[in-house]
Design a protein around this motif. Structure first.
Motif, PDB file in Angstrom:
ATOM      1  N   ASP A   1       0.850  -1.181   0.000  1.00  0.00           N
ATOM      2  CA  ASP A   1       0.000   0.000   0.000  1.00  0.00           C
ATOM      3  C   ASP A   1       0.895   1.243   0.000  1.00  0.00           C
ATOM      4  OD1 ASP A   1      -1.757   2.113   0.539  1.00  0.00           O
ATOM      5  OD2 ASP A   1      -3.083   0.826   1.717  1.00  0.00           O
ATOM      6  N   GLU A   2       0.844   2.039  -1.068  1.00  0.00           N
ATOM      7  CA  GLU A   2       1.697   3.220  -1.185  1.00  0.00           C
ATOM      8  C   GLU A   2       1.386   4.265  -0.114  1.00  0.00           C
ATOM      9  OE1 GLU A   2       1.615   4.864  -5.063  1.00  0.00           O
ATOM     10  OE2 GLU A   2       2.412   3.059  -6.048  1.00  0.00           O
ATOM     11  N   TYR A   3       0.163   4.265   0.389  1.00  0.00           N
ATOM     12  CA  TYR A   3      -0.195   5.217   1.448  1.00  0.00           C
ATOM     13  C   TYR A   3       0.672   5.002   2.686  1.00  0.00           C
ATOM     14  CZ  TYR A   3      -2.753   7.084   5.454  1.00  0.00           C
ATOM     15  OH  TYR A   3      -3.079   7.729   6.619  1.00  0.00           O
ATOM     16  N   TYR A   4       0.848   3.752   3.067  1.00  0.00           N
ATOM     17  CA  TYR A   4       1.665   3.462   4.248  1.00  0.00           C
ATOM     18  C   TYR A   4       3.148   3.710   3.976  1.00  0.00           C
ATOM     19  CZ  TYR A   4      -2.403   1.543   6.619  1.00  0.00           C
ATOM     20  OH  TYR A   4      -3.624   1.413   7.222  1.00  0.00           O
ATOM     21  N   ASP A   5       3.583   3.535   2.729  1.00  0.00           N
ATOM     22  CA  ASP A   5       4.960   3.880   2.378  1.00  0.00           C
ATOM     23  C   ASP A   5       5.202   5.373   2.606  1.00  0.00           C
ATOM     24  OD1 ASP A   5       5.726   1.351   1.653  1.00  0.00           O
ATOM     25  OD2 ASP A   5       5.233   1.601  -0.464  1.00  0.00           O
ATOM     26  N   LEU A   6       4.289   6.187   2.108  1.00  0.00           N
ATOM     27  CA  LEU A   6       4.405   7.641   2.255  1.00  0.00           C
ATOM     28  C   LEU A   6       4.370   8.040   3.722  1.00  0.00           C
ATOM     29  CD1 LEU A   6       4.484  10.461   0.940  1.00  0.00           C
ATOM     30  CD2 LEU A   6       1.986  10.390   0.834  1.00  0.00           C
ATOM     31  N   LYS A   7       3.439   7.464   4.459  1.00  0.00           N
ATOM     32  CA  LYS A   7       3.292   7.798   5.886  1.00  0.00           C
ATOM     33  C   LYS A   7       4.527   7.372   6.674  1.00  0.00           C
ATOM     34  CE  LYS A   7      -0.267   7.566   9.485  1.00  0.00           C
ATOM     35  NZ  LYS A   7      -1.582   7.010   9.860  1.00  0.00           N
ATOM     36  N   PHE A   8       5.051   6.198   6.363  1.00  0.00           N
ATOM     37  CA  PHE A   8       6.245   5.706   7.045  1.00  0.00           C
ATOM     38  C   PHE A   8       7.428   6.640   6.809  1.00  0.00           C
ATOM     39  CE2 PHE A   8      10.211   3.330   7.118  1.00  0.00           C
ATOM     40  CZ  PHE A   8      10.138   2.647   8.311  1.00  0.00           C
TER      41      PHE A   8
ATOM     42  N   ILE B   1      24.041   9.293   1.241  1.00  0.00           N
ATOM     43  CA  ILE B   1      23.043   9.727   0.271  1.00  0.00           C
ATOM     44  C   ILE B   1      23.514   9.414  -1.145  1.00  0.00           C
ATOM     45  CG2 ILE B   1      21.961  11.770  -0.774  1.00  0.00           C
ATOM     46  CD1 ILE B   1      21.779  12.971   2.029  1.00  0.00           C
ATOM     47  N   ASN B   2      24.776   9.721  -1.431  1.00  0.00           N
ATOM     48  CA  ASN B   2      25.324   9.445  -2.763  1.00  0.00           C
ATOM     49  C   ASN B   2      25.294   7.954  -3.085  1.00  0.00           C
ATOM     50  OD1 ASN B   2      25.869  12.153  -3.219  1.00  0.00           O
ATOM     51  ND2 ASN B   2      27.964  12.025  -2.487  1.00  0.00           N
ATOM     52  N   SER B   3      25.657   7.136  -2.099  1.00  0.00           N
ATOM     53  CA  SER B   3      25.678   5.687  -2.308  1.00  0.00           C
ATOM     54  C   SER B   3      24.272   5.154  -2.563  1.00  0.00           C
ATOM     55  CB  SER B   3      26.292   4.999  -1.086  1.00  0.00           C
ATOM     56  OG  SER B   3      26.217   3.596  -1.198  1.00  0.00           O
ATOM     57  N   ILE B   4      23.308   5.600  -1.744  1.00  0.00           N
ATOM     58  CA  ILE B   4      21.927   5.145  -1.910  1.00  0.00           C
ATOM     59  C   ILE B   4      21.371   5.607  -3.249  1.00  0.00           C
ATOM     60  CG2 ILE B   4      19.578   5.394  -1.022  1.00  0.00           C
ATOM     61  CD1 ILE B   4      20.755   5.492   1.794  1.00  0.00           C
TER      62      ILE B   4
ATOM     63  N   VAL C   1      14.909   3.539  -0.330  1.00  0.00           N
ATOM     64  CA  VAL C   1      14.197   4.819  -0.193  1.00  0.00           C
ATOM     65  C   VAL C   1      13.787   5.045   1.265  1.00  0.00           C
ATOM     66  CG1 VAL C   1      12.144   6.114  -0.871  1.00  0.00           C
ATOM     67  CG2 VAL C   1      13.389   4.791  -2.581  1.00  0.00           C
ATOM     68  N   ASP C   2      13.362   3.984   1.940  1.00  0.00           N
ATOM     69  CA  ASP C   2      13.036   4.100   3.369  1.00  0.00           C
ATOM     70  C   ASP C   2      14.259   4.542   4.165  1.00  0.00           C
ATOM     71  OD1 ASP C   2      10.455   3.324   2.862  1.00  0.00           O
ATOM     72  OD2 ASP C   2      10.712   1.253   3.544  1.00  0.00           O
ATOM     73  N   GLU C   3      15.399   3.957   3.836  1.00  0.00           N
ATOM     74  CA  GLU C   3      16.643   4.315   4.530  1.00  0.00           C
ATOM     75  C   GLU C   3      17.015   5.768   4.248  1.00  0.00           C
ATOM     76  OE1 GLU C   3      21.284   2.692   4.878  1.00  0.00           O
ATOM     77  OE2 GLU C   3      19.862   1.745   3.489  1.00  0.00           O
ATOM     78  N   LEU C   4      16.821   6.197   3.012  1.00  0.00           N
ATOM     79  CA  LEU C   4      17.127   7.576   2.633  1.00  0.00           C
ATOM     80  C   LEU C   4      16.220   8.566   3.354  1.00  0.00           C
ATOM     81  CD1 LEU C   4      18.802   9.398   0.725  1.00  0.00           C
ATOM     82  CD2 LEU C   4      17.024   9.062  -0.997  1.00  0.00           C
TER      83      LEU C   4
END
Length: 618
Positions: free
Chosen positions: A73-80, A175-178, A210-213
């Motif tokens: 669910d992209e909504y929870y991705d955004l919220k997270f 950031i560069n590596s990710i 992306v979560d890590e970033l």
């Protein structure tokens, strides 16, 4: 019309479909503990029916596999990610604020309170026996302990500032590596999906990055289909409106050490961040967020306390006058001796400055010597040095310590200089500071019996850099302002350490060396509530420690709160995309049964066709 072997084909589609379903289930089970993995399900639907020239109309053709899809669910991705950004900021603040609090906790243990009380206990003993060299030595030694406490505190705070600076560099490299990994994965995803299907596992890897970033900085993620749905998508990640990743391409960041300090107390080489093309990456932007924002505010935060004023000057001038400033007390002045002054939206390097104090209003009038002429005219333009950052970071705490030692030292020195030592010589500075280049001790004004006493100008001082620099011979006193006294170079006059007789305990020793009026005045300083806005000297430090405790508790509370929110969001995500081992075990049984029944269909059809072909043939 269906062929003679129509039923056999239906059984075959079931075999293929449920064999694929078993494989997907096995893949889910194998990745049940894989971080970032999203549960996959196989999409199936009834095959396209055939029109039959008979009374029953349409005939089913079996089952068709539509693809393997992620449950996400992209909504929870955004919220997270939004909450992960907040968590990253306060986690960084919590870590370093706890370190700062640990250093200042000594105020109530064996740090400031112990040193300060010991100094005044020794003064009390000296007041009972003013002629005692032993009592004088004790006062000097305890005074030295107090200065060493502030020296140590300054060193420790600057170590934390250095750690924050180093971690900012690490975050930029991360950031560069990710970004590089995300761009590479996006290229692979598009390569695979252009021929149909979904690169689910690669998408999981990208989402995890992306979560890590998102914990490092506030990001926006946009994915759009390119063209007419040919399986290629545009994947864009932005930080503060600037593009970091654009599908298979990415932009790099770099750190550049500052040429000039923004604050007198800063360590050398603090990093500014730029895009690889040279455009500045504004760490102070309110949209940065994440660990980068937390580290920046800790490293550079001054609680909005920087020098600001107004300038009117013509193009071509190299000396500018700044009036109407926000800092009109030397105890609060912490601008660097050389640095950058911002005029409107232009920046100029200055080589030095001079301050004249208006005798009527007490206002400071600053004159800055620029390293290059003004490029344009300025009329009542805003001038500022350093950034105005709304957070109590390391520069703020160092500024507060400087304010304490400058204010207290000046009051202590003024009283001590009014006295006479055991040899009836004029009193000298008790507290002083060392020049960071030459190591010489500053003298904060001439002695009472000095030839300079009636001519020394207390209404002006300068940075002793640029054209304001004067080479002072070693046989002459190095006069300086309390601006040069910081927690780092705070010390006791070496002439007192070398000879305790130089301590001035009274204003009159000719009528008896047991006079102690100066010592009594020094003792009364401890309870002087007019020295600081927060009350007594000890009260000032207690207020400072209370501020640190409140800021640390706030950071810890926000960190814990955001961590709980992240756990709740993660649980919602897992309820949709997480692998449930029990459910997958049930699916294994379901798909196995379906597969076995499809095989039974093929077996039955085989018997029918055997009878039809082998036993009914002519």
């Amino acid at each position: 019309m269906a062929s003679t072997f129509f039923g056999l084909n239906i059984g075959k589609t079931g075999l293929y479909a449920y064999k694929a379903a078993l494989n997907v289930t096995a893949h889910n089970i194998a990745n049940a503990e894989t971080e970032g993995y999203s549960r996959q399900v196989m999409g199936i639907q009834a095959g396209k029916p055939l029109r039959m020239n008979s009374t029953y109309g349409m005939a089913g053709t079996g089952v068709t596999v539509t693809g393997v899809n992620q449950l996400r669910d992209e909504y929870y991705d955004l919220k997270f990610r939004k909450n992960n950004t907040i968590f990253g900021e306060y986690a960084a603040k919590s870590h370093y604020m706890t370190e700062i609090e640990n250093y200042f906790n000594e105020v109530t243990l064996e740090g400031f309170t112990t040193s300060f009380d010991s100094l005044y206990k020794s003064l009390q003993e000296l007041s009972n026996n003013p002629s005692s060299l032993t009592a004088r030595t004790q006062v000097i030694n305890y005074g030295k302990s107090l200065t060493e406490y502030f020296n140590s505190l300054s060193t420790n705070l600057k170590k934390i500032q250095e750690e924050c600076n180093f971690e900012i560099r690490n975050m930029v490299e991360k950031i560069n590596s990710i970004a590089q990994q995300i761009a590479s994965l996006t290229k692979q995803i598009n390569t695979l999906e252009v021929s149909g299907g979904k690169a689910n596992d690669l998408r999981d890897q990208r989402n995890l990055l992306v979560d890590e970033l998102s914990q490092i900085a506030n990001i926006t993620v946009t994915e759009k289909v390119v063209g007419d749905g040919i399986g290629v998508t545009s994947y864009v990640i932005k930080i503060d409106g600037q593009t970091l990743v654009d599908t298979a391409e990415y932009n790099k960041l770099k750190v550049v050490p500052r040429e000039y300090k923004q604050n007198q107390n800063d360590i050398d080489g603090l990093y500014d961040v730029y895009w690889e093309n040279g455009q500045e990456f504004n760490l102070g932007s309110p949209n940065i967020g994440g660990a980068l924002k937390g580290l920046y505010e800790l490293r550079d935060g001054n609680n909005l306390h920087n020098l600001q004023g107004k300038v009117t000057a013509a193009a071509g001038e190299t000396f500018i006058v700044v009036t109407g400033t926000t800092i009109n007390a030397v105890e609060k002045l912490n601008i660097p001796e050389t640095g950058i002054i911002k005029l409107g939206n232009q920046e100029y390097a200055y080589a030095g400055f001079e301050v004249k104090i208006d005798e009527t209003t007490g206002e400071f009038i600053y004159t800055f010597e620029l390293k290059e002429p003004l490029k344009s005219q300025f009329v009542d333009a805003t001038a500022s040095i350093g950034e105005s950052i709304n957070y109590k970071g390391i520069p703020y705490y160092l500024d507060q310590m400087n304010e304490f030692i400058r204010t207290f030292s000046k009051a202590f020195n003024d009283i001590h200089r009014a006295g006479r030592d055991l040899d009836n010589d004029a009193g000298m500075d008790f507290f002083t500071a060392t020049n960071k280049v030459s190591g010489r001790e500053y003298v904060f004004g001439p002695y009472a019996d000095s030839d300079d006493y009636y001519y020394y100008d207390y209404s002006t001082f300068n940075s002793q850099t640029g054209s304001f620099y004067e080479d002072v011979p070693s046989n002459q006193p190095l006069y300086g302002s309390y601006y040069f006294m910081t927690a780092e170079n705070f010390t006791i006059n070496s002439m007192l350490i070398n000879n305790p007789r130089n301590f001035a305990a009274s204003t009159d020793v000719l009528n008896g060396i047991d006079n102690n009026d100066i010592v009594e005045k020094l003792i009364r300083l401890k309870d002087d509530k007019s020295m600081f806005g927060t009350g007594t000297p000890a009260g000032f430090m207690q207020t400072l420690v209370a501020d640190i405790g409140i800021d640390t508790r706030k950071a810890n509370n926000f960190t814990q709160s955001q961590e709980n929110i992240l756990k709740a969001i993660s649980n919602h995500k897992l309820s949709i995309s997480g692998v449930d081992i029990d459910e997958e075990a049930m699916n294994l049984v379901r798909f196995q049964n379906a597969y076995n029944l499809s095989a039974k269909v093929v077996s039955v059809m085989n018997e029918i066709y055997d009878k039809l072909i082998n036993y009914m043939g002519v």
